[in-house]
Design an enzyme around this catalytic site. Structure first.
Site, PDB file in Angstrom:
ATOM      1  N   LYS A   1       1.113   4.111  -2.936  1.00 25.54           N
ATOM      2  CA  LYS A   1       0.783   5.519  -2.676  1.00 25.54           C
ATOM      3  C   LYS A   1       1.998   6.422  -2.943  1.00 25.54           C
ATOM      4  O   LYS A   1       1.841   7.548  -3.432  1.00 25.54           O
ATOM      5  CB  LYS A   1       0.280   5.683  -1.240  1.00 25.54           C
ATOM      6  CG  LYS A   1      -1.095   5.036  -0.993  1.00 25.54           C
ATOM      7  CD  LYS A   1      -2.172   5.628  -1.896  1.00 25.54           C
ATOM      8  CE  LYS A   1      -3.576   5.306  -1.413  1.00 25.54           C
ATOM      9  NZ  LYS A   1      -4.629   5.884  -2.289  1.00 25.54           N
TER      10      LYS A   1
ATOM     11  N   TYR B   1       0.844  -1.204   0.000  1.00 17.49           N
ATOM     12  CA  TYR B   1       0.000   0.000   0.000  1.00 17.49           C
ATOM     13  C   TYR B   1       0.880   1.255   0.000  1.00 17.49           C
ATOM     14  O   TYR B   1       0.649   2.187  -0.778  1.00 17.49           O
ATOM     15  CB  TYR B   1      -0.903  -0.031   1.239  1.00 17.49           C
ATOM     16  CG  TYR B   1      -1.851   1.138   1.365  1.00 17.49           C
ATOM     17  CD1 TYR B   1      -3.076   1.137   0.694  1.00 17.49           C
ATOM     18  CD2 TYR B   1      -1.535   2.234   2.162  1.00 17.49           C
ATOM     19  CE1 TYR B   1      -3.952   2.211   0.819  1.00 17.49           C
ATOM     20  CE2 TYR B   1      -2.404   3.306   2.297  1.00 17.49           C
ATOM     21  CZ  TYR B   1      -3.615   3.289   1.623  1.00 17.49           C
ATOM     22  OH  TYR B   1      -4.476   4.353   1.745  1.00 17.49           O
TER      23      TYR B   1
END
Ligand code: ADP
Length: 248
Positions: A159, A155
């Protein structure tokens, strides 16, 4: 004041949470909004609620990581309201995993939804925006892309990738009228957070300089600002509605 009156917006992942708040906020600022989500029912519910309140919204289901779905999303936009002039790449997934347990499939899916999805949607709008000589893209990153999150390597990497994509694309297209920026929220009271224990939330809130979490509305306000003429000199920036958790 309706600073986004002339905008046709597409908000991905807008069937829930932060994306829904963004869609509603852009409508309040005068935009027409295409509500996309992987879950058709969620997208339709949000678009119907906005329409019932007198706003202009339409729903379109689709997976932002699938090129054919992305084509369909933007064709739907053009037919309903005209070419997209304001793209908000918000669709996302969260999955926690120890790095040693992280599978290749989980890695690929995380990168596909966030990074491939952001790339495909930006790619779909960039030609018409450049032709018009104007357009706005706002990419929803996360503070975990700036500082890294434990058990969230995939994640955090996705990002961080969105932040890099934002800066590079902004360098390339800004002189031709397209502004590209990112938003990196910190702890926000979403359903995910509300489902965690009170003890965890209180402890985490106590560590924040501001002492409390943000709301989806705070992220939506940041997006609306970046989309507005008031943000005309913001280029390649990552704004942080994060209660002071990360200060850059
Ligand atoms: P938050 O609480 O941070 O806003 P949510 O999980 O509520 O996060 O919102 C993310 C939204 O993105 C969900 O509505 C989800 O269905 C949507 N979504 C997830 N993956 C995709 C995808 N591949 N394409 C489009 N929408 C997606």
């Amino acid at each position: 004041m309706r600073p986004l009156e002339d905008h046709v917006a597409v908000v991905t992942g807008a069937g829930n949470g932060i994306g829904e708040a963004i869609a509603r906020r852009l409508v309040d600022a005068g935009a027409k909004v295409v509500v996309n989500d992987l879950q058709a029912a969620a997208a339709e519910k949000v678009a119907a609620a906005i329409t019932a309140d007198g706003g202009a919204a339409t729903a379109v289901a689709g997976d932002v990581s699938a090129p054919e779905d992305v084509s369909r999303i933007f064709e739907h936009c053009t037919e309903a309201f005209g070419d997209c002039s304001l793209l908000v790449n918000n669709a996302g997934i969260v999955q926690q995993s120890l790095f040693e347990d992280l599978s290749i499939e989980d890695w690929d899916r995380m990168i596909a939804v966030h990074l491939r999805g952001t790339f495909l949607c930006a790619r779909a709008v960039i030609a018409p925006m450049l032709q018009q000589g104007e357009g706005v893209i706002v990419n929803i990153a996360s503070q975990l892309g700036q500082i890294g999150g434990v058990e969230l390597v995939h994640y955090s990497a996705a990002k961080a990738g969105i932040i890099g994509l934002t800066k590079a694309l902004a360098r390339e297209v800004s002189k031709r009228g397209v502004r590209v920026n990112a938003v990196a929220p910190g702890p926000i009271n979403t359903d995910l957070v509300r489902n965690l224990s009170d003890d965890w939330r209180q402890a985490k809130a106590g560590e924040l300089p501001l002492g409390h979490f943000g709301e989806p509305q705070d992220v939506a306000d940041t997006v609306a600002f970046l989309a507005s003429p008031a943000a005309r000199i913001y280029v390649g920036q990552t704004l942080g509605p994060n209660s002071g958790d990360v200060m850059l």
